[in-house]
Design a protein around this motif. Structure first.
Motif, short mmCIF file in Angstrom:
data_model
loop_
_atom_site.label_atom_id
_atom_site.label_comp_id
_atom_site.label_asym_id
_atom_site.label_seq_id
_atom_site.Cartn_x
_atom_site.Cartn_y
_atom_site.Cartn_z
N GLY A 4 0.90 -1.01 -0.04
CA GLY A 4 -0.05 -0.08 -0.05
C GLY A 4 0.85 1.35 0.02
N ARG A 5 0.16 2.21 -0.47
CA ARG A 5 1.15 3.54 -0.56
C ARG A 5 0.50 4.71 0.30
N TYR A 183 -5.55 3.59 -8.05
CA TYR A 183 -5.52 4.73 -7.73
C TYR A 183 -6.82 5.41 -7.39
N ARG A 184 -7.22 5.90 -6.33
CA ARG A 184 -8.75 6.04 -5.87
C ARG A 184 -9.17 7.12 -6.91
N PRO A 185 -10.32 6.83 -7.43
CA PRO A 185 -11.00 7.97 -8.39
C PRO A 185 -11.24 9.21 -7.60
N THR A 186 -11.05 10.50 -8.53
CA THR A 186 -11.38 11.60 -8.13
C THR A 186 -12.17 12.48 -9.02
N PRO A 187 -12.96 13.44 -8.64
CA PRO A 187 -13.57 14.11 -9.62
C PRO A 187 -12.47 14.90 -10.90
N ARG A 188 -11.25 15.00 -10.52
CA ARG A 188 -10.41 15.28 -11.52
C ARG A 188 -9.61 14.31 -12.24
N TRP A 189 -9.78 13.08 -11.83
CA TRP A 189 -9.33 11.99 -12.49
C TRP A 189 -10.23 10.66 -12.06
N PRO A 190 -11.84 10.79 -12.85
CA PRO A 190 -12.64 9.61 -12.37
C PRO A 190 -12.40 8.38 -12.81
N ALA A 191 -11.33 8.05 -13.87
CA ALA A 191 -11.26 6.73 -14.39
C ALA A 191 -9.61 6.62 -14.38
N PRO A 192 -9.00 6.62 -13.28
CA PRO A 192 -7.55 6.26 -13.30
C PRO A 192 -7.34 4.79 -13.57
N PRO A 193 -6.18 4.42 -13.87
CA PRO A 193 -5.81 3.10 -14.23
C PRO A 193 -5.05 2.45 -13.06
N TYR A 229 -9.84 8.81 3.81
CA TYR A 229 -9.10 7.71 3.10
C TYR A 229 -7.87 7.50 3.64
N LEU A 230 -7.53 6.40 3.75
CA LEU A 230 -5.88 6.15 4.15
C LEU A 230 -4.84 6.46 3.23
N SER A 231 -5.29 6.66 2.07
CA SER A 231 -4.45 7.08 0.89
C SER A 231 -5.05 7.65 -0.27
N ASP A 232 -4.28 8.24 -1.21
CA ASP A 232 -4.80 8.39 -2.56
C ASP A 232 -4.72 7.04 -3.36
N HIS A 233 -4.15 5.90 -2.79
CA HIS A 233 -4.27 4.71 -3.61
C HIS A 233 -4.67 3.74 -2.75
#
Length: 242
Positions: A4-5, A183-193, A229-233
């Protein structure tokens, strides 16, 4: 084991998890690593290095004995950037499991903030240089050791640089075919890989078999009754047999 990151799971959560090995990235201060190790008391063995800042921000906690742990820094490639302060690199350790010694490789590659992983992308040569260095470290390991290489590779599963690396090293992806983001989705990046991976390499007579899944996706209670959340990942959990 889990990888985890960023902000790590709480020590009581780790104690309840039953994970035998935990690999963490972006634990920047030795004091934070020491506190985590002290609170997660059933992880009697650990590996990290560095005085002012932890080398690579990499921490390994284990319920099994660790020996031959070392850190290798990635070469400086590309323009000077804040990431250089983290001394990004690779942590290598041999863990004595009940099934025999196992090489654990924990890493964090440079970020690609453009989101362009094409061969022509400006960050691609940085990823290639770091993966080339990592491939050299893997090649130097005892070939009799099976290898589990985990971490934040900052590369999607279908990136050419990652697929080339897998072909060159003989590693296989425990989550191959899984399209869920790490990577946890956000409004700025709704569909990360998926950027975090569990990669395996068997050894003669010791085939690795793994089941992996993405965990720690939901908010958790924080001090003061808040949720966060624990992380952005997210974390990646793997059950490995050998």
């Amino acid at each position: 084991m889990t990888s985890g990151r960023g902000c790590t799971p709480s020590a009581p959560s780790l104690e309840r998890s039953g994970y035998d090995v935990v690999c963490l990235q972006e634990v920047l201060l030795p004091a934070h690593a020491t506190l985590l190790h002290r609170l997660a008391r059933h992880y009697g063995h650990h590996a990290w290095s560095g005085a002012g800042l932890l080398h690579g921000g990499l921490v390994l906690l284990s319920r099994w004995p660790i020996h031959a742990a070392r850190f290798r820094r990635y070469p400086r490639t590309g323009a000077v950037r804040p990431e250089y302060l983290m001394r990004k690199g690779v942590q290598l350790a041999v863990v004595e499991t009940p099934g025999g010694p196992l090489a654990i490789v924990n890493t964090h590659l440079s970020a690609n903030r453009d989101g362009d992983w094409s061969p022509a992308g400006r960050h691609t040569r940085i990823a290639r240089a770091e993966l080339g260095h990592l491939a050299g470290e893997l090649a130097a390991l005892d070939p009799a050791l099976p290898v589990v290489a985990v971490g934040d590779y900052n590369l999607p599963r279908d990136a050419v640089t990652l697929t080339e690396f897998l072909a060159a090293t003989g590693l296989t992806d425990a989550l191959a075919g899984d399209t869920a983001p790490t990577y946890r989705p956000t409004p700025r990046w709704p569909a990360p890989p998926a950027l975090d991976h569990v990669l395996l390499r068997s050894a003669p007579g010791r085939e690795l078999i793994a089941r992996a899944r993405i965990v720690w996706r939901d908010p958790v209670p924080l001090a003061g009754g808040r949720q966060g959340y624990l992380s952005d990942h997210f974390a990646v959990e793997a059950t490995v047999s050998h």
